[in-house]
Design an enzyme around this catalytic site. Structure first.
Site, PDB file in Angstrom:
ATOM      1  N   ASP A 170       0.837  -1.204   0.000  1.00 14.43           N
ATOM      2  CA  ASP A 170       0.000   0.000   0.000  1.00 14.43           C
ATOM      3  C   ASP A 170       0.870   1.251   0.000  1.00 14.43           C
ATOM      4  O   ASP A 170       0.664   2.180  -0.789  1.00 14.43           O
ATOM      5  CB  ASP A 170      -0.929   0.005   1.227  1.00 14.43           C
ATOM      6  CG  ASP A 170      -1.828  -1.219   1.245  1.00 14.43           C
ATOM      7  OD1 ASP A 170      -2.522  -1.440   0.256  1.00 14.43           O
ATOM      8  OD2 ASP A 170      -1.801  -1.959   2.242  1.00 14.43           O
ATOM      9  N   GLU A 209       1.509  -6.296  -5.397  1.00 15.48           N
ATOM     10  CA  GLU A 209       1.121  -5.414  -6.503  1.00 15.48           C
ATOM     11  C   GLU A 209       2.317  -4.647  -7.071  1.00 15.48           C
ATOM     12  O   GLU A 209       2.570  -4.653  -8.275  1.00 15.48           O
ATOM     13  CB  GLU A 209       0.056  -4.417  -6.006  1.00 15.48           C
ATOM     14  CG  GLU A 209      -0.332  -3.417  -7.073  1.00 15.48           C
ATOM     15  CD  GLU A 209      -1.650  -2.703  -6.799  1.00 15.48           C
ATOM     16  OE1 GLU A 209      -2.537  -3.300  -6.156  1.00 15.48           O
ATOM     17  OE2 GLU A 209      -1.797  -1.552  -7.246  1.00 15.48           O
TER      18      GLU A 209
HETATM   19  O1  TRH Z   1       4.607  -6.083   0.432  1.00 18.58           O
HETATM   20  P1  TRH Z   1       3.594  -6.660  -0.472  1.00 18.58           P
HETATM   21  O2  TRH Z   1       3.237  -8.034  -0.185  1.00 18.58           O
HETATM   22  O3  TRH Z   1       2.309  -5.764  -0.467  1.00 18.58           O
HETATM   23  C1  TRH Z   1       1.010  -6.278  -0.533  1.00 18.58           C
HETATM   24  C2  TRH Z   1       0.347  -6.032  -1.852  1.00 18.58           C
HETATM   25  O4  TRH Z   1       0.452  -4.713  -2.288  1.00 18.58           O
HETATM   26  C3  TRH Z   1      -1.117  -6.412  -1.755  1.00 18.58           C
HETATM   27  O5  TRH Z   1      -1.768  -6.119  -2.957  1.00 18.58           O
HETATM   28  C4  TRH Z   1      -1.747  -5.636  -0.640  1.00 18.58           C
HETATM   29  O6  TRH Z   1      -3.055  -5.981  -0.517  1.00 18.58           O
HETATM   30  C5  TRH Z   1      -1.001  -5.960   0.627  1.00 18.58           C
HETATM   31  O7  TRH Z   1       0.357  -5.597   0.488  1.00 18.58           O
HETATM   32  C6  TRH Z   1      -1.583  -5.243   1.797  1.00 18.58           C
HETATM   33  O8  TRH Z   1       4.141  -6.608  -1.985  1.00 18.58           O
HETATM   34  P2  TRH Z   1       4.367  -5.399  -3.003  1.00 18.58           P
HETATM   35  O9  TRH Z   1       3.069  -4.859  -3.468  1.00 18.58           O
HETATM   36  O10 TRH Z   1       5.263  -5.912  -4.011  1.00 18.58           O
HETATM   37  O11 TRH Z   1       5.104  -4.272  -2.179  1.00 18.58           O
HETATM   38  C7  TRH Z   1       6.436  -4.363  -1.785  1.00 18.58           C
HETATM   39  C8  TRH Z   1       7.099  -3.008  -1.825  1.00 18.58           C
HETATM   40  O12 TRH Z   1       8.382  -3.080  -1.219  1.00 18.58           O
HETATM   41  C9  TRH Z   1       7.329  -2.504  -3.249  1.00 18.58           C
HETATM   42  O13 TRH Z   1       7.067  -1.116  -3.315  1.00 18.58           O
HETATM   43  C10 TRH Z   1       8.815  -2.733  -3.476  1.00 18.58           C
HETATM   44  C11 TRH Z   1       9.337  -2.496  -2.090  1.00 18.58           C
HETATM   45  N1  TRH Z   1      10.667  -3.069  -1.803  1.00 18.58           N
HETATM   46  C12 TRH Z   1      11.717  -2.192  -1.611  1.00 18.58           C
HETATM   47  O14 TRH Z   1      11.565  -0.975  -1.720  1.00 18.58           O
HETATM   48  N2  TRH Z   1      12.948  -2.719  -1.291  1.00 18.58           N
HETATM   49  C13 TRH Z   1      13.174  -4.049  -1.211  1.00 18.58           C
HETATM   50  O15 TRH Z   1      14.322  -4.464  -0.933  1.00 18.58           O
HETATM   51  C14 TRH Z   1      12.070  -4.939  -1.464  1.00 18.58           C
HETATM   52  C15 TRH Z   1      12.309  -6.433  -1.405  1.00 18.58           C
HETATM   53  C16 TRH Z   1      10.842  -4.410  -1.740  1.00 18.58           C
END
Ligand code: TRH
Length: 393
Positions: free
Chosen positions: A23, A288
């Site tokens: 989010d 996402e």
């Molecule tokens: O963390 P998530 O599992 O988030 C989820 C989804 O958005 C889902 O749709 C929602 O309903 C739930 O949260 C509440 O996966 P997502 O969406 O990939 O988000 C991870 C974020 O972390 C993304 O912006 C990338 C960031 N990230 C970094 O900035 N640095 C890192 O080293 C890593 C591994 C990720």
């Protein structure tokens, strides 16, 4: 809308962190893009700055307000303890409930002659399902008499589009044109022993039995494989392969299992994570935002979708698979779809089977991944469509 027209009319974005980082990951990217590419004064209200600091390590969670990359970030407490000044637009991300103070203010403006409340939008989750086109942009009349509009991201021209910064694809192509960039990044992250010809896979998934199954398969591979895994949920599935409890693992540490080396990664900020995705041969992503960034990386990927009640996530997964495979040769489409479905259903032997089958089809899969971003973006990215939507409302 030109940058001059949007100047000095601020927008508020409210984000409640449900769990994980998605989010805040999505809203943070959108806020920065609107601020930097459209010069909109953005105020991002976040209820959990500690979670936010995982993807923005320089953020100070104890501060009530701070500015990064032209975005003002406010701690959103309940009740709201920082005064809310109505701007041109208020966005509630993912159906988070706006603070009472904000709703009261909207109502007061609605009832004041010659005053109009900000345009109220709900930014929805991304889905490739067909119904999204019919719902995107629809208003819903609230009991207060104010309209709230639903803005649905999506993969077609009739949706709200996908978040993608203006120069991102160009920057990615430049990065990938010189292998020295990825090797320099690996070394900067403290990763040792990665040769240019080794297969490098980033892993950012939820818990799944599919992951240890793949790791055991990679262990016996004829080629050297490196799995780059940040401390977090993926490791929970690998405890049996690890030499010590997860809490004792440190970024930079390696676990060598035959021809597989597991590297423990630090979490980086979002630009750092993008570069990691650009640098790997395969990416396992989730939720996402990382799912979308893997597509912009133009590399083959597996999507571990966020699990939902009654397996609804599998319907969303199948909708995306249909779209992604539309222009893909049938044999590759079949193996790639089955690999993703098996990974999400935790079917261990199927995951290995389809991974093996896909191995010989890697080049056409890579070529497809390279063409996909332009196809998925259609004529405009999400921020551009959002600005156009506000202008025409
Ligand atoms: O963390 P998530 O599992 O988030 C989820 C989804 O958005 C889902 O749709 C929602 O309903 C739930 O949260 C509440 O996966 P997502 O969406 O990939 O988000 C991870 C974020 O972390 C993304 O912006 C990338 C960031 N990230 C970094 O900035 N640095 C890192 O080293 C890593 C591994 C990720």
């Amino acid at each position: 809308m030109t940058s001059t027209e949007t100047a000095n009319t601020h927008w508020d974005i409210f984000c409640a962190v449900v769990d994980n980082y998605g989010d805040i990951g999505v809203t943070w990217r959108l806020a920065q893009q609107l601020a930097n590419e459209y010069q909109i004064d953005i105020r991002l209200w976040v209820d959990d700055l500690a979670s936010f600091s995982h993807i923005l390590p320089t953020l100070k969670p104890e501060l009530a307000s701070q500015t990064f990359n032209r975005v003002t970030i406010h701690q959103w407490n309940t009740p709201l303890d920082i005064s809310y000044q109505p701007g041109a637009v208020v966005i509630e991300a993912f159906a988070c409930e706006l603070p009472d103070k904000v709703k009261d203010q909207l109502l007061a403006q609605q009832q004041t002659p010659n005053d109009t409340p900000p345009l109220w939008l709900n930014l929805e989750y991304l889905s490739a399902e067909g119904w999204v086109e019919g719902c995107h942009g629809l208003p819903s009349m609230q009991p207060s008499g104010i309209k709230k509009y639903f803005f649905f991201p999506g993969f077609t021209a009739n949706t709200g589009g996908l978040i993608c910064e203006r120069d991102l694809l160009k920057q990615r192509a430049e990065w990938q044109s010189d292998p020295a960039n990825k090797l320099a990044l690996f070394s900067q992250l403290g990763l040792r022993g990665i040769d240019e010809k080794d297969l490098v896979i980033s892993v950012f998934s939820y818990e799944t039995a599919a992951l240890p199954a793949l790791c055991r398969h990679w262990q016996a591979s004829s080629r050297k494989i490196h799995a780059l895994i940040p401390k977090g949920r993926s490791l929970n599935s690998l405890t049996q392969l690890l030499p010590c409890p997860i809490e004792e693992l440190n970024p930079g540490q390696q676990v060598v299992l035959g021809n597989l080396t597991i590297h423990i990664l630090p979490m980086t900020d979002q630009p750092g994570y993008d570069k990691l995705l650009w640098s790997c041969d395969y990416n396992i992503v989730r939720g996402e935002d990382s799912f979308l960034r893997a597509q912009w990386a133009a590399k083959p990927f597996i999507w571990h979708i966020y699990p939902q009640e009654d397996d609804y996530h599998l319907i969303k997964l199948e909708a995306f698979i249909r779209l992604y495979c539309d222009n893909l040769a049938p044999d590759i489409a079949k193996q790639w779809s089955e690999l993703n479905l098996a990974f999400n259903r935790e079917l261990q032997s199927e995951v290995i089977f389809h991974w093996q089958q896909l191995d010989s089809l890697n080049l056409p899969l890579l070529q497809h991944a390279q063409k996909w971003p332009i196809f998925a973006l259609n004529d405009a990215d999400l921020a551009t469509r959002l600005v156009q939507f506000v202008k025409s409302s």
